[in-house]
Design a protein around this motif. Sequence first.
Motif, PDB file in Angstrom:
ATOM      1  N   GLN A  15       0.827  -1.211   0.000  1.00  0.00           N
ATOM      2  CA  GLN A  15       0.000   0.000   0.000  1.00  0.00           C
ATOM      3  C   GLN A  15       0.863   1.264   0.000  1.00  0.00           C
ATOM      4  OE1 GLN A  15      -3.268  -0.084  -0.398  1.00  0.00           O
ATOM      5  NE2 GLN A  15      -3.426   2.132  -0.413  1.00  0.00           N
ATOM      6  N   GLY A  16       1.989   1.231   0.707  1.00  0.00           N
ATOM      7  CA  GLY A  16       2.889   2.394   0.747  1.00  0.00           C
ATOM      8  C   GLY A  16       3.438   2.740  -0.625  1.00  0.00           C
ATOM      9  N   LYS A  17       3.776   1.733  -1.406  1.00  0.00           N
ATOM     10  CA  LYS A  17       4.284   1.980  -2.760  1.00  0.00           C
ATOM     11  C   LYS A  17       3.186   2.535  -3.658  1.00  0.00           C
ATOM     12  CE  LYS A  17       8.108  -1.219  -2.811  1.00  0.00           C
ATOM     13  NZ  LYS A  17       8.745  -2.366  -3.428  1.00  0.00           N
ATOM     14  N   LEU A  18       1.977   2.025  -3.484  1.00  0.00           N
ATOM     15  CA  LEU A  18       0.853   2.534  -4.281  1.00  0.00           C
ATOM     16  C   LEU A  18       0.605   4.009  -3.995  1.00  0.00           C
ATOM     17  CD1 LEU A  18      -1.801  -0.324  -4.206  1.00  0.00           C
ATOM     18  CD2 LEU A  18      -0.614   0.586  -6.198  1.00  0.00           C
ATOM     19  N   GLU A  19       0.696   4.400  -2.735  1.00  0.00           N
ATOM     20  CA  GLU A  19       0.448   5.793  -2.360  1.00  0.00           C
ATOM     21  C   GLU A  19       1.509   6.738  -2.920  1.00  0.00           C
ATOM     22  OE1 GLU A  19       0.136   5.623   1.890  1.00  0.00           O
ATOM     23  OE2 GLU A  19      -1.822   4.622   1.812  1.00  0.00           O
ATOM     24  N   LYS A  20       2.724   6.239  -3.139  1.00  0.00           N
ATOM     25  CA  LYS A  20       3.809   7.064  -3.666  1.00  0.00           C
ATOM     26  C   LYS A  20       3.775   7.210  -5.185  1.00  0.00           C
ATOM     27  CE  LYS A  20       7.079   6.031   0.030  1.00  0.00           C
ATOM     28  NZ  LYS A  20       8.368   5.407   0.354  1.00  0.00           N
ATOM     29  N   MET A  21       2.957   6.414  -5.848  1.00  0.00           N
ATOM     30  CA  MET A  21       2.918   6.433  -7.312  1.00  0.00           C
ATOM     31  C   MET A  21       2.208   7.666  -7.842  1.00  0.00           C
ATOM     32  SD  MET A  21       2.128   2.561  -8.488  1.00  0.00           S
ATOM     33  CE  MET A  21       3.258   1.239  -8.137  1.00  0.00           C
ATOM     34  N   SER A  22       2.698   8.147  -8.974  1.00  0.00           N
ATOM     35  CA  SER A  22       2.056   9.270  -9.648  1.00  0.00           C
ATOM     36  C   SER A  22       0.822   8.766 -10.385  1.00  0.00           C
ATOM     37  CB  SER A  22       3.030   9.902 -10.646  1.00  0.00           C
ATOM     38  OG  SER A  22       3.270   9.009 -11.717  1.00  0.00           O
ATOM     39  N   ASP A  23      -0.001   9.697 -10.849  1.00  0.00           N
ATOM     40  CA  ASP A  23      -1.184   9.319 -11.627  1.00  0.00           C
ATOM     41  C   ASP A  23      -0.787   8.542 -12.881  1.00  0.00           C
ATOM     42  OD1 ASP A  23      -2.850  10.501  -9.785  1.00  0.00           O
ATOM     43  OD2 ASP A  23      -3.055  12.375 -10.912  1.00  0.00           O
ATOM     44  N   GLU A  24       0.310   8.954 -13.504  1.00  0.00           N
ATOM     45  CA  GLU A  24       0.787   8.262 -14.709  1.00  0.00           C
ATOM     46  C   GLU A  24       1.187   6.825 -14.385  1.00  0.00           C
ATOM     47  OE1 GLU A  24       4.427   8.556 -17.944  1.00  0.00           O
ATOM     48  OE2 GLU A  24       4.004  10.276 -16.657  1.00  0.00           O
ATOM     49  N   GLN A  25       1.876   6.631 -13.264  1.00  0.00           N
ATOM     50  CA  GLN A  25       2.286   5.284 -12.870  1.00  0.00           C
ATOM     51  C   GLN A  25       1.081   4.415 -12.529  1.00  0.00           C
ATOM     52  OE1 GLN A  25       4.932   6.637  -9.762  1.00  0.00           O
ATOM     53  NE2 GLN A  25       6.727   5.942 -10.914  1.00  0.00           N
ATOM     54  N   LEU A  26       0.090   4.990 -11.864  1.00  0.00           N
ATOM     55  CA  LEU A  26      -1.118   4.236 -11.539  1.00  0.00           C
ATOM     56  C   LEU A  26      -1.854   3.826 -12.811  1.00  0.00           C
ATOM     57  CD1 LEU A  26      -2.395   6.211  -8.423  1.00  0.00           C
ATOM     58  CD2 LEU A  26      -1.446   3.892  -8.457  1.00  0.00           C
ATOM     59  N   GLY A  27      -1.900   4.735 -13.784  1.00  0.00           N
ATOM     60  CA  GLY A  27      -2.517   4.412 -15.067  1.00  0.00           C
ATOM     61  C   GLY A  27      -1.779   3.287 -15.775  1.00  0.00           C
ATOM     62  N   GLN A  28      -0.458   3.324 -15.713  1.00  0.00           N
ATOM     63  CA  GLN A  28       0.349   2.282 -16.334  1.00  0.00           C
ATOM     64  C   GLN A  28       0.129   0.946 -15.626  1.00  0.00           C
ATOM     65  OE1 GLN A  28       4.527   3.180 -16.233  1.00  0.00           O
ATOM     66  NE2 GLN A  28       4.974   1.815 -17.932  1.00  0.00           N
ATOM     67  N   LEU A  29       0.016   0.973 -14.311  1.00  0.00           N
ATOM     68  CA  LEU A  29      -0.246  -0.239 -13.539  1.00  0.00           C
ATOM     69  C   LEU A  29      -1.609  -0.823 -13.903  1.00  0.00           C
ATOM     70  CD1 LEU A  29       0.908  -2.046 -11.309  1.00  0.00           C
ATOM     71  CD2 LEU A  29      -0.254  -0.591  -9.654  1.00  0.00           C
ATOM     72  N   TYR A  30      -2.588   0.056 -14.080  1.00  0.00           N
ATOM     73  CA  TYR A  30      -3.920  -0.394 -14.468  1.00  0.00           C
ATOM     74  C   TYR A  30      -3.887  -1.034 -15.864  1.00  0.00           C
ATOM     75  CZ  TYR A  30      -8.886  -0.388 -15.523  1.00  0.00           C
ATOM     76  OH  TYR A  30     -10.154  -0.772 -15.867  1.00  0.00           O
ATOM     77  N   GLU A  31      -3.153  -0.415 -16.789  1.00  0.00           N
ATOM     78  CA  GLU A  31      -3.029  -0.979 -18.139  1.00  0.00           C
ATOM     79  C   GLU A  31      -2.354  -2.347 -18.100  1.00  0.00           C
ATOM     80  OE1 GLU A  31      -1.140   1.729 -20.857  1.00  0.00           O
ATOM     81  OE2 GLU A  31      -2.396   3.390 -20.177  1.00  0.00           O
ATOM     82  N   LEU A  32      -1.355  -2.503 -17.241  1.00  0.00           N
ATOM     83  CA  LEU A  32      -0.688  -3.796 -17.091  1.00  0.00           C
ATOM     84  C   LEU A  32      -1.664  -4.835 -16.550  1.00  0.00           C
ATOM     85  CD1 LEU A  32       1.893  -5.511 -17.139  1.00  0.00           C
ATOM     86  CD2 LEU A  32       2.390  -4.655 -14.842  1.00  0.00           C
ATOM     87  N   MET A  33      -2.458  -4.457 -15.568  1.00  0.00           N
ATOM     88  CA  MET A  33      -3.449  -5.370 -15.014  1.00  0.00           C
ATOM     89  C   MET A  33      -4.439  -5.814 -16.092  1.00  0.00           C
ATOM     90  SD  MET A  33      -6.323  -4.753 -12.067  1.00  0.00           S
ATOM     91  CE  MET A  33      -7.381  -3.832 -13.175  1.00  0.00           C
ATOM     92  N   ARG A  34      -4.906  -4.868 -16.903  1.00  0.00           N
ATOM     93  CA  ARG A  34      -5.851  -5.198 -17.971  1.00  0.00           C
ATOM     94  C   ARG A  34      -5.207  -6.130 -19.008  1.00  0.00           C
ATOM     95  NH1 ARG A  34     -10.740  -5.051 -17.085  1.00  0.00           N
ATOM     96  NH2 ARG A  34     -11.118  -4.784 -19.283  1.00  0.00           N
TER      97      ARG A  34
END
Length: 134
Positions: A101-120
């Motif tokens: 959770q700590g790493k998720l909170e440190k991520m930028s919006d761009e990184q979160l979007g990239q993580l979501y694309e990877l999940m998809r």
Amino acid sequence: MRITRHLLASALPPAKSSSPFTRPAALALLPPIPLYRRLLRAHRKHLPGELRLLGDEYVKAEFRAHRDVENPAHLIGFLTEWQLYAQKIEGDAWVGEKLDQGKLEKMSDEQLGQLYELMRAIQKRGGGEELGSS
């Protein structure tokens, strides 16, 4: 991604100290090219076919995108996280692991979007269970 001796030396573990208040020795960072090769070998040896292809594409894209990084702090963070990832893949510690959770909170919006694309992408390739539910 230009890595210098000074940058690598700053990431190497400090000399042994008799003081009990020093932090534990850090992990010696691999330079970018050997780390890149290690990641691809780990994928070849430890991942099933479809996940290997996806992982290889992702590693290649990330290392290309960070090729010209000059910020030492960013570079050390990048190499450290990829080295930790390689250790997890090699030890099969990644199976069923959730993101910190700590790493998720440190991520930028761009990184979160990239993580979501990877999940998809994993879901589309039949990565098994539903990854979005937790």
